[in-house]
Design an enzyme around this catalytic site. Structure first.
Site, PDB file in Angstrom:
ATOM      1  N   LYS A 189       0.844  -1.195   0.000  1.00  0.00           N
ATOM      2  CA  LYS A 189       0.000   0.000   0.000  1.00  0.00           C
ATOM      3  C   LYS A 189       0.883   1.249   0.000  1.00  0.00           C
ATOM      4  O   LYS A 189       1.700   1.443   0.911  1.00  0.00           O
ATOM      5  CB  LYS A 189      -0.854  -0.012   1.262  1.00  0.00           C
TER       6      LYS A 189
HETATM    7  C1  E4P Z   1      -8.382   0.926   3.830  1.00  0.00           C
HETATM    8  O1  E4P Z   1      -7.699   0.612   2.877  1.00  0.00           O
HETATM    9  C2  E4P Z   1      -8.354   2.279   4.425  1.00  0.00           C
HETATM   10  O2  E4P Z   1      -7.114   2.518   5.009  1.00  0.00           O
HETATM   11  C3  E4P Z   1      -9.497   2.397   5.411  1.00  0.00           C
HETATM   12  O3  E4P Z   1     -10.677   1.986   4.764  1.00  0.00           O
HETATM   13  C4  E4P Z   1      -9.655   3.793   5.997  1.00  0.00           C
HETATM   14  O4  E4P Z   1     -10.852   3.833   6.729  1.00  0.00           O
HETATM   15  P1  E4P Z   1     -11.220   5.025   7.741  1.00  0.00           P
HETATM   16  O5  E4P Z   1     -11.448   6.253   6.938  1.00  0.00           O
HETATM   17  O6  E4P Z   1     -12.457   4.548   8.433  1.00  0.00           O
HETATM   18  O7  E4P Z   1     -10.049   5.173   8.663  1.00  0.00           O
END
Ligand code: E4P
Length: 274
Positions: free
Chosen positions: A98
């Site tokens: 990521k």
């Molecule tokens: C996933 O890939 C993201 O990091 C996550 O969905 C972020 O979610 P949030 O906005 O609830 O922290």
């Protein structure tokens, strides 16, 4: 639509995989922090390496698991991405790296394009990249051009942003209308984007126009209604928190119907199953 689980909590991951509907996992540093705090509170001693290996084996081959870098320069992110992939991909061949679309925390920083450069380098070495923190369709377009396997538009955080910019109070799970929020006859928007679901739809449409292979992984999902709307606009994947997955299965009328079937079952029919 594929369903990923958006957590680093191994208990949640194991339970959700046992339901037979989960295709992958997404983590980020905040989710790992939350999971580690949870295990420490339970008195468990955790080796981070063993923990990540357990996530990967629980998901298994063919079920991608996103692990995020922590650096904010091309050099750091490339090194960390390679390290995570080399160290862990052997476990179940399902590691995805990521990378933030733009690691800079201000508008004028010198590393604004380091995310794209890192995506390009890792992708051209065959390492799958999930480009994260996508808040606009044009960021997604750039990430796809750089070779990302997945882009993660943050639907919920766009809804949060639209509300907070306009001083509208909200709680994290609150529903935000996919077709926009109107105040004084004006629709709230950010560069023409009127909701998190609209952000996802715009990216889906752009990728279709140009036949990009990059998959749209809708992230930052806050409730079951938003999952439906994301599915309606054609996201390839939704990464969903455990509590939202649980919200998706329940309906009052299903439970009521179940009670009636149980009450109506006659002894003669029951005998068949003995
Ligand atoms: C996933 O890939 C993201 O990091 C996550 O969905 C972020 O979610 P949030 O906005 O609830 O922290």
């Amino acid at each position: 639509m594929k369903i990923f689980i958006d957590t680093a909590n191994i208990d949640e991951i194991k339970e959700a995989f046992s339901w037979g509907i989960v295709d992958g996992i997404t983590t980020n540093p905040s989710l790992i922090k939350k999971a580690i705090e949870y295990y420490k509170e339970k008195g468990n001693d955790i080796s981070m390496e063993d923990y990540i290996k357990e996530l990967l084996t629980t998901a298994g081959e063919g079920h991608p698991v996103s692990l995020e870098v922590i650096g904010d320069t091309e050099e750091e992110m490339y090194r960390e991405g390679k390290l995570l992939f080399d160290k862990f991909n052997g476990v179940s061949k399902n590691v995805v790296i990521k990378i933030p679309v733009n690691p800079e925390t201000s508008e004028n920083g010198t590393h604004q394009f380091d995310g794209l450069k890192t995506i390009k380098k890792l992708s051209s070495e065959g390492i799958p990249v999930n480009c994260t923190l996508i808040m606009s369709p044009v960021q997604a377009l750039l990430a796809a051009k750089a070779g990302a396997r997945y882009v993660s538009p943050f639907a919920g955080r766009i809804d949060d942003y639209l509300r907070s910019q306009n001083n509208i109070p909200f709680k994290k799970g609150d529903y935000y209308p996919a077709d926009g929020f109107i105040i004084n006859e004006n629709i709230l928007q950010d560069h023409g984007i009127i909701s998190g679901v609209h952000l996802v739809k715009s990216i889906v449409d752009i990728f279709k126009n140009y036949h990009f292979k990059t998959e749209v992984l809708a992230a930052s999902i806050r409730n079951a209604t938003q999952v439906r709307e994301i599915a309606e606009v054609g996201a390839d994947i939704a990464t969903i928190p455990f509590h939202v997955l649980k919200e998706m299965i329940y309906h009052y009328k299903t439970s009521e119907g179940m009670k009636k079937f149980e009450n109506d079952t006659v002894e003669e029919y029951r005998e068949i199953f003995k």
